[in-house]
Write a protein that holds these residues in place. Structure first.
Motif, short mmCIF file in Angstrom:
data_model
loop_
_atom_site.label_atom_id
_atom_site.label_comp_id
_atom_site.label_asym_id
_atom_site.label_seq_id
_atom_site.Cartn_x
_atom_site.Cartn_y
_atom_site.Cartn_z
N LEU A 1 0.58 -1.46 -0.60
CA LEU A 1 -0.13 0.57 0.25
C LEU A 1 0.52 0.84 0.10
O LEU A 1 0.44 2.83 -0.80
CB LEU A 1 -1.16 0.21 1.41
CG LEU A 1 -1.80 -0.83 1.55
CD1 LEU A 1 -2.92 -0.90 2.88
CD2 LEU A 1 -2.88 -1.11 0.04
N LEU B 1 2.21 1.95 -3.33
CA LEU B 1 0.77 2.54 -3.87
C LEU B 1 0.70 3.98 -3.81
O LEU B 1 0.93 5.01 -4.78
CB LEU B 1 -0.73 2.19 -4.27
CG LEU B 1 -0.29 0.79 -4.69
CD1 LEU B 1 -1.13 -0.57 -4.25
CD2 LEU B 1 0.16 0.16 -6.46
N GLU B 2 0.88 4.31 -2.17
CA GLU B 2 0.46 5.45 -1.81
C GLU B 2 1.39 7.01 -2.56
O GLU B 2 1.24 7.67 -2.35
CB GLU B 2 0.64 5.83 -0.37
CG GLU B 2 -0.38 4.85 0.20
CD GLU B 2 -0.54 4.70 1.70
OE1 GLU B 2 0.99 5.03 2.14
OE2 GLU B 2 -1.37 4.24 2.69
N SER C 1 -7.17 1.03 -2.52
CA SER C 1 -6.10 1.93 -2.91
C SER C 1 -6.43 2.57 -4.13
O SER C 1 -8.23 2.63 -4.47
CB SER C 1 -4.34 1.14 -3.28
OG SER C 1 -4.42 0.29 -4.94
#
Length: 201
Positions: free
Chosen positions: A98, A101-102, A135
């Protein structure tokens, strides 16, 4: 030049001509922002093949045991791999994915979790659905059509990004979302299978 780019250049030099790789739909991978590339899994060579054919640098999960060997662990980290324990219940790996992706990067996933020995699609794990729902990443289905045999043609197809808003609105589970992603991969495989076969005659 960093280790990732060096590895990509070396692997491309060897693998592209060896398997006569043809890439379709590369433009479907967004140039910016978080992206999840979800592919079928037919060989241990799938990660490097997706890695060299994607226009974006990709972060992949790798078996945690591999990182226990100092040299190999450093090498894997250098080519953007990160450890995951067996299965998709590893919270550290989920958080790491995550975070990738952030930060607007690209995560590569094989929803089936393990290789298909027959080439047929298997049942997906919930992991791909988890990342897709949690996400804001664009979900790009990817199909690899083999076989991995020197001199034979290998086709890699990137499909159009999937819109996850409908799945969130309908409160779909991670498993249901992963199954929908697998359906898109199967559509790509079915659509291009005969074309691939004719090219390899």
């Amino acid at each position: 030049m960093n280790l990732y780019k060096i590895a990509k250049t070396v692997v491309s030099f060897i693998v592209y001509p060896l398997y006569r790789i043809r890439v379709i739909g590369k433009k479907n991978v967004p140039k910016t922002g978080p992206v999840i590339i979800c592919s079928n899994h037919i060989s241990n060579l799938d990660p490097p093949v997706v890695g060299i054919t994607s226009p974006r640098d990709i972060y992949f999960m790798a078996k945690g045991e591999l990182f226990e060997k100092p040299f190999l662990g450093k090498l894997l980290t250098g080519i953007h791999a990160f450890p995951v324990k067996r299965g998709m219940g590893d919270r550290n790996a989920l958080r790491k994915g995550l975070k990738i992706l952030e930060n607007g990067n690209t995560l590569g996933l094989f929803p089936e979790g393990s290789r298909s020995k027959t080439g047929e699609l298997g049942e997906p794990l919930a992991g791909a659905g988890f990342f897709a729902l949690r996400s804001n990443a664009a979900i790009v289905p990817c199909a690899i059509i083999g076989p991995y045999k020197p001199g034979k043609k290998l086709t890699v197809i990137y499909g159009e990004p999937m819109n996850m808003e409908a799945y969130r609105a309908a409160k779909k589970s991670a498993k249901e979302t992963a199954e929908a992603i697998m359906t898109e991969i199967k559509i790509l495989m079915d659509h291009y299978h005969s074309q691939h076969a004719s090219l390899d005659k």
